[in-house]
Design a protein around this motif. Structure first.
Motif, PDB file in Angstrom:
ATOM      1  N   UNK A  84     -64.966  19.162 -33.310  1.00  0.00           N
ATOM      2  CA  UNK A  84     -65.751  19.621 -32.164  1.00  0.00           C
ATOM      3  C   UNK A  84     -64.954  20.708 -31.460  1.00  0.00           C
ATOM      4  N   UNK A  85     -65.582  21.855 -31.266  1.00  0.00           N
ATOM      5  CA  UNK A  85     -64.916  23.029 -30.700  1.00  0.00           C
ATOM      6  C   UNK A  85     -63.663  23.387 -31.491  1.00  0.00           C
ATOM      7  N   UNK A  86     -63.747  23.181 -32.800  1.00  0.00           N
ATOM      8  CA  UNK A  86     -62.665  23.552 -33.692  1.00  0.00           C
ATOM      9  C   UNK A  86     -61.522  22.566 -33.791  1.00  0.00           C
ATOM     10  N   UNK A  87     -61.617  21.438 -33.079  1.00  0.00           N
ATOM     11  CA  UNK A  87     -60.549  20.452 -33.070  1.00  0.00           C
ATOM     12  C   UNK A  87     -61.041  19.108 -33.607  1.00  0.00           C
ATOM     13  N   UNK A  88     -60.182  18.426 -34.347  1.00  0.00           N
ATOM     14  CA  UNK A  88     -60.530  17.091 -34.834  1.00  0.00           C
ATOM     15  C   UNK A  88     -60.695  16.137 -33.647  1.00  0.00           C
ATOM     16  N   UNK A  89     -61.717  15.289 -33.714  1.00  0.00           N
ATOM     17  CA  UNK A  89     -61.913  14.305 -32.649  1.00  0.00           C
ATOM     18  C   UNK A  89     -61.621  12.891 -33.132  1.00  0.00           C
ATOM     19  N   UNK A  90     -60.925  12.795 -34.251  1.00  0.00           N
ATOM     20  CA  UNK A  90     -60.632  11.474 -34.830  1.00  0.00           C
ATOM     21  C   UNK A  90     -59.956  10.550 -33.823  1.00  0.00           C
ATOM     22  N   UNK A  91     -59.065  11.097 -33.007  1.00  0.00           N
ATOM     23  CA  UNK A  91     -58.316  10.272 -32.051  1.00  0.00           C
ATOM     24  C   UNK A  91     -58.831  10.398 -30.623  1.00  0.00           C
ATOM     25  N   UNK A  92     -60.022  10.961 -30.464  1.00  0.00           N
ATOM     26  CA  UNK A  92     -60.608  11.104 -29.141  1.00  0.00           C
ATOM     27  C   UNK A  92     -61.442   9.865 -28.795  1.00  0.00           C
ATOM     28  N   UNK A  93     -61.536   9.584 -27.488  1.00  0.00           N
ATOM     29  CA  UNK A  93     -62.418   8.535 -27.025  1.00  0.00           C
ATOM     30  C   UNK A  93     -63.720   9.119 -26.520  1.00  0.00           C
ATOM     31  N   UNK A  94     -64.708   8.244 -26.352  1.00  0.00           N
ATOM     32  CA  UNK A  94     -66.019   8.705 -25.885  1.00  0.00           C
ATOM     33  C   UNK A  94     -65.912   9.410 -24.540  1.00  0.00           C
ATOM     34  N   UNK A  95     -65.071   8.895 -23.651  1.00  0.00           N
ATOM     35  CA  UNK A  95     -64.889   9.508 -22.330  1.00  0.00           C
ATOM     36  C   UNK A  95     -64.405  10.947 -22.479  1.00  0.00           C
ATOM     37  N   UNK A  96     -63.418  11.162 -23.349  1.00  0.00           N
ATOM     38  CA  UNK A  96     -62.864  12.503 -23.550  1.00  0.00           C
ATOM     39  C   UNK A  96     -63.935  13.472 -24.038  1.00  0.00           C
ATOM     40  N   UNK A  97     -64.789  13.001 -24.935  1.00  0.00           N
ATOM     41  CA  UNK A  97     -65.811  13.870 -25.502  1.00  0.00           C
ATOM     42  C   UNK A  97     -66.858  14.256 -24.468  1.00  0.00           C
ATOM     43  N   UNK A  98     -67.255  13.305 -23.637  1.00  0.00           N
ATOM     44  CA  UNK A  98     -68.210  13.634 -22.573  1.00  0.00           C
ATOM     45  C   UNK A  98     -67.613  14.687 -21.649  1.00  0.00           C
ATOM     46  N   UNK A  99     -66.342  14.506 -21.291  1.00  0.00           N
ATOM     47  CA  UNK A  99     -65.675  15.472 -20.416  1.00  0.00           C
ATOM     48  C   UNK A  99     -65.603  16.855 -21.050  1.00  0.00           C
ATOM     49  N   UNK A 100     -65.584  16.897 -22.400  1.00  0.00           N
ATOM     50  CA  UNK A 100     -65.528  18.175 -23.112  1.00  0.00           C
ATOM     51  C   UNK A 100     -66.907  18.694 -23.495  1.00  0.00           C
ATOM     52  N   UNK A 101     -67.955  17.957 -23.121  1.00  0.00           N
ATOM     53  CA  UNK A 101     -69.303  18.481 -23.303  1.00  0.00           C
ATOM     54  C   UNK A 101     -70.067  18.000 -24.514  1.00  0.00           C
ATOM     55  N   UNK A 102     -69.577  16.962 -25.201  1.00  0.00           N
ATOM     56  CA  UNK A 102     -70.319  16.373 -26.322  1.00  0.00           C
ATOM     57  C   UNK A 102     -70.965  15.085 -25.817  1.00  0.00           C
ATOM     58  N   UNK A 103     -72.271  15.128 -25.602  1.00  0.00           N
ATOM     59  CA  UNK A 103     -72.964  14.070 -24.859  1.00  0.00           C
ATOM     60  C   UNK A 103     -74.169  13.581 -25.649  1.00  0.00           C
TER      61      UNK A 103
END
Length: 258
Positions: A84-103
């Motif tokens: 997402x946005x060129x970066x792996x989200x394998x270690x991201x949490x749902x909260x982080x993704x919402x803050x980055x605009x993936x909703x």
């Protein structure tokens, strides 16, 4: 469908739906998801470019919702990669993704039943701290969804299914998404309300919101999509521009009863 459709790749860099394709915002590579001993998603690949409306269609149990939950980190990946946005989200949490605009607006809407419409909208902005901007966006949501403005002090749990779907979409937009995922927004709604929901989806897309629409209603989803993906038994079996897939006899036979 008794036979799996042969995958028909498209040029991902080509203009979609008559518009110039933007940069890739979301890319899913060989995604596999398993739970309860069952491999529900078996190696899915797709991408979403800035400014697109991409539809993911398929019958119930095809793996569409499971894929979306994995993309938004609601389910773990067994294998593969998501960027997402060129970066792996394998270690991201749902909260982080919402803050980055993936909703995502989940299947079943998930509104806060004991909160008012306005309170639900405020919950959608929980990652933001711009008070004036939040209030301005609430008014903007009331402009997009006038029915919500009429009922702004009503408890969300007392609204109809269609009204709750509008609220769920408005709440998601309050987070200022870069990519908005809608999971089965028309499910369980009356034909009149289905018309209204697809009208709202088109209106939101016209505002410039990049969208992924997951739908069993293939004809409606593909009719408004720049590009579409057909999913069967945990795999992407066809890809193409929305209208191209809508006119494909295999899609029409499998999903439109023709």
């Amino acid at each position: 469908m008794q036979q799996t459709m042969q995958e028909r790749p498209v040029d991902a860099a080509a203009p979609a739906g008559g518009k110039a394709a933007g940069e890739v915002l979301l890319q899913v590579k060989d995604l596999k998801v398993a739970y309860g001993g069952i491999q529900a998603v078996k190696g899915v690949n797709f991408e979403v470019r800035r400014g697109e409306l991409v539809s993911l269609i398929g019958s119930n149990g095809a793996g569409k919702t499971t894929t979306m939950k994995a993309v938004t980190r609601g389910l773990p990946m067994a294998d593969g990669e998501i960027f997402y946005l060129g970066q792996s989200i394998r270690n991201k949490g749902a909260w982080d993704l919402v803050a980055q605009g993936l909703v995502m607006v989940p299947e079943g809407r998930g509104v806060f039943a004991r909160m008012t419409i306005t309170e639900n909208l405020l919950m959608g902005a929980y990652t933001r701290n711009d008070k004036a901007g939040i209030q301005a966006d609430i008014e903007r949501m009331f402009g997009i969804f006038p029915r919500l403005k009429e009922r702004k002090d009503q408890l969300a749990g007392t609204m109809s299914g269609g009204e709750q779907q509008m609220l769920a979409m408005a709440r998601a937009l309050m987070s200022q998404p870069k990519v908005l995922l809608l999971d089965e927004p028309s499910m369980g709604l009356s034909p009149i309300m289905v018309d209204k929901i697809f009208e709202v989806v088109s209106d939101v897309y016209a505002l410039g919101v990049t969208m992924v629409l997951v739908e069993q209603n293939a004809s409606r989803a593909l009719a408004i999509a720049d590009r579409g993906y057909v999913m069967e038994s945990g795999l992407i079996t066809m890809t193409g521009q929305g209208r191209e897939l809508l006119d494909d006899p295999r899609v029409r036979a499998a999903y439109l009863g023709e």
